[in-house]
Design an enzyme around this catalytic site. Structure first.
Site, PDB file in Angstrom:
ATOM      1  N   GLY A 145       0.637  -1.166   0.174  1.00  0.00           N
ATOM      2  CA  GLY A 145       0.007  -0.079  -0.022  1.00  0.00           C
ATOM      3  C   GLY A 145       0.912   1.325   0.028  1.00  0.00           C
ATOM      4  O   GLY A 145       0.297   2.301  -0.439  1.00  0.00           O
ATOM      5  N   GLU A 168       2.368  -8.552  -1.489  1.00  0.00           N
ATOM      6  CA  GLU A 168       0.897  -9.092  -1.323  1.00  0.00           C
ATOM      7  C   GLU A 168       0.488 -10.588  -1.707  1.00  0.00           C
ATOM      8  O   GLU A 168       0.148 -11.336  -1.106  1.00  0.00           O
ATOM      9  CB  GLU A 168      -0.025  -8.265  -1.887  1.00  0.00           C
ATOM     10  CG  GLU A 168      -0.466  -7.028  -1.453  1.00  0.00           C
ATOM     11  CD  GLU A 168       0.574  -5.821  -1.993  1.00  0.00           C
ATOM     12  OE1 GLU A 168       0.104  -4.608  -1.782  1.00  0.00           O
ATOM     13  OE2 GLU A 168       1.357  -6.338  -2.864  1.00  0.00           O
TER      14      GLU A 168
END
Length: 705
Positions: A145, A168
């Site tokens: 992020g 991720e």
């Protein structure tokens, strides 16, 4: 008469500097403001500097409260219209480490997740649309992020120590805050997909070559670079013609097919759905940012509720738990390693890479020379373009034929062959030369420390520090205690491992400790099946279909058949447990020097570092996986019952990070609980009736709640 102060050395002037934070002073006490995690202030040029400094946290991570505050910041920026915006981290360690993983645990509501994600996307879209120049200034890590936040800015300026990545995929996910469509639209989409599919990080200059960042500079030049960007001197990075062609529909279909083939080699679809969801996402929507954004939200939400993602999130916290065991203080600087073979030489090289001065001793010069050569090869791979760091690490690795480094070492690591009398003889020779406060560590893989400490005047300084091979890739190290070791020695040993980026797993001294003790019945059962006529390729395929990184036959060759045989015989003679005898043909192979990968031939023939396998073997028996895996689980339960290891989290973490036990299953104990304790115990009883008492379940199963 006043004298002028002595001039500062050039290196002091050019060396590491505090962060350039514009109108903020580095280390400045945070004043109460409208936001807990963000600070906003204009500099003398009228440029707004937005500092991300998450409250009560050592690292910046994104969470719903953090993003809600960012939305409020954007309200103010849209009203005030500063000359430009600089987003910078106030944390010395890095920019943003990604999302707060804790918010991913236990989620089950896909619709609620989609609503939360849409809110995050709207905030990043607002940042993307701000009617003023925006620049993210990045030092240290910029992950997940955090990278998505940076991609929503017009420009990215990297300090030369920065690193960028989308990890991720390691959590069973793909980027979920716009990373999939922003990165594939910014740079070559194949390189963007490769970055997301592998979870690989890129250093600042590599990121510049890829087009992720616009410029790389040093901290002292950040202010000048920011002024240049805000003034409009930088061109907005645009995807080249080849990248735009790759994003066209027909090309995406062809490239996506190839990506699936590569992904299947490392992450089978049935076990790891995230890579294929990401490939589908790009193949279907890569030419349309709006459609891809909408699909990204839905895909991320569906992935997060899967067992795979939830188990991989659990694995993340298992790692954090082990890392937390290394948080003590140990100020040692010098290490002496005895034994320059594959293990000792690689331990020495790894320690030197992480800043220790390491003397490496052996009875002959040839092993030391080989160890230094391997170190240079390793440093060339992991050092990439940093020639100075490679040179400095090699300078710290000191050949020591006479063993003179013992006297100045803070930690001595013995890594000679698994022969009790040899190790005792070495200890007797070096112990009188050690500093009183020095630690003496053994890398024994199976010998109880109660036997090794005999004759030592200071047994409280002896600890087991058991590395796994290959040292540079295996993250876990067992820290082995015994009933006479000093608590501060155990704490120092764990702290030492933290300093060399390794995960300590505390275990008590016992034959085989935890990992080798649990792995041995898995390997032996594979050999029993092989002895009964099941093809080795079929055995390995069954284990890999379960989720192991390689099959037990190939693993035995990797470890070395001589080592496997030694550990199996030692455990069979010292444990009150039924174990199958090693087949005679295995003993014959070891006697002939057919030891596996290191000799070029073992259970497989090895060529160019790879096992040569047949591809037409019949399937393994239906119960093959249970025969191999359940005895491993049974030993884990035994170790818990006997107090060899403190809790199930350490068991699961140790087995995942030392053996590669199917990460998507969350660890052996978590797998047992997911499948059902009673069901596992009953299956073991059935196997015992069919194949013999070696499958008889440990009484510890009855105590698990």
């Amino acid at each position: 008469m006043k004298t002028s102060p002595a001039p500062k050395p050039t290196l002091a002037i050019l060396g590491k500097r505090d962060l350039e934070l514009g109108p903020f002073a580095f280390g400045e006490q945070q004043e109460p403001g409208p936001w807990a995690n963000w600070r906003l202030r204009n500099d003398e040029d009228g440029t707004a500097w937005l500092l991300f400094d998450k409250k009560d946290s050592s690292a910046n991570t994104l969470s719903e409260p953090v993003l809600t505050e960012l939305n409020a910041v954007l309200d103010k920026l849209e009203r005030d219209r500063p000359r430009g915006l600089v987003i910078r981290s106030g944390k010395p360690g890095g920019f943003v480490a990604g999302a707060d993983i804790a918010q991913f645990e236990g989620v089950t509501d896909v619709a609620q997740l989609e609503t939360l994600l849409r809110g995050g996307h709207e905030i990043f879209d607002r940042l993307d649309r701000l009617p003023l120049p925006t620049i993210a200034v990045i030092h240290g890590y910029c992950l997940g992020g955090g990278l998505e936040l940076a991609l929503a800015c017009d420009h990215r300026l990297a300090v030369d120590s920065a690193s960028f990545g989308f990890p991720e995929i390691l959590l069973g996910l793909h980027p979920g805050l716009g990373g999939t469509f922003r990165l594939t639209r910014l740079i070559n989409p194949v390189k963007a997909m490769t970055m997301m599919l592998t979870g690989r990080t890129e250093r600042a200059r590599a990121a510049k070559r890829l087009g992720i960042v616009d410029a790389v500079t040093q901290e002292r030049h950040v202010r000048a670079a920011v002024r240049s960007a805000i003034a409009g001197d930088w061109k907005t990075t645009k995807q080249d013609l080849l990248g735009r062609l790759m994003n066209l529909g027909p090309t995406r279909g062809f490239l996506a097919s190839r990506m699936r083939g590569e992904a299947e080699k490392k992450a089978p679809h049935k076990n790891y759905p995230a890579p294929y969801a990401l490939i589908d996402l790009w193949e279907k929507h890569g030419g349309d940012a709006h459609a891809m954004q909408k699909a990204e939200i839905s895909s991320f939400a569906r992935l997060l509720v899967t067992d795979t993602a939830q188990n991989l999130v659990r694995v993340f916290f298992l790692r954090e738990n082990l890392k937390g065991l290394a948080d003590g203080k140990w100020g040692g600087k010098r290490i002496h390693v005895i034994g320059a073979g594959a293990m000792g030489g690689d331990i020495a090289a790894w320690c030197a890479w992480h800043g220790f001065v390491v003397s490496l001793a052996d009875a002959k010069p040839e092993p030391i020379a080989g160890a230094v050569k391997r170190a240079a090869e390793l440093y060339g791979k992991i050092g990439r373009d940093d020639r100075r760091k490679v040179r400095d690490a090699l300078d710290r690795l000191i050949p020591d034929l006479k063993g003179e480094g013992v006297a100045s070492a803070d930690l001595i690591i013995e890594a000679v062959p698994e022969v009790l009398e040899l190790k005792r003889k070495i200890f007797a020779g070096i112990e009188p030369k050690m500093k009183p406060e020095a630690m003496l560590a053994t890398n024994t893989s199976s010998i109880p420390l109660e036997q090794l400490r005999e004759g030592l005047p200071r047994p409280e300084r002896l600890v087991g520090i058991h590395f796994f091979n290959p040292v540079s890739r295996m993250q876990l190290v067992e820290v082995v205690s015994h009933d006479q070791v000093a608590p501060d020695v155990l704490a120092a040993a764990r702290s030492f491992l933290g300093r060399i980026d390794r995960l300590p797993a505390p275990v008590k001294s016992a034959p085989g400790f935890l990992v080798n003790r649990a792995l041995t019945p898995y390997l032996l059962e594979a050999l029993v099946m092989l002895d009964s006529g099941v093809a080795k390729e079929s055995i390995d395929k069954a284990a890999m279909d379960f989720g192991m990184p390689m099959g037990p036959i190939e693993l035995a060759d990797e470890v070395g058949l001589d080592i496997c045989l030694h550990v199996a015989e030692m455990l069979k003679g010292s444990l009150n447990r039924e174990m199958p005898a090693a087949p005679q043909w295995l003993q014959d192979k070891v006697r002939k020097g057919e030891l596996g990968k290191k000799s070029g031939k073992g259970l497989y023939v090895w060529k160019d570092g790879h096992a040569v396998k047949a591809h037409d073997a019949a399937p393994a028996p239906a119960d093959a996986v249970d025969r191999m895996v359940l005895p491993m689980l049974d030993v884990c339960v035994t170790c818990l019952r006997e107090g060899i290891v403190a809790d199930e989290k350490i068991v699961d973490g140790a087995m995942i990070f030392a053996t590669g036990f199917a990460p998507f299953r969350g660890g052996p104990m978590h797998y047992a609980r997911s499948r059902g304790i009673a069901q596992i115990r009953d299956t073991l009883k059935q196997l015992a009736e069919k194949y013999g008492p070696r499958f008889q379940p440990d009484p510890g199963w009855d105590n698990l709640k």
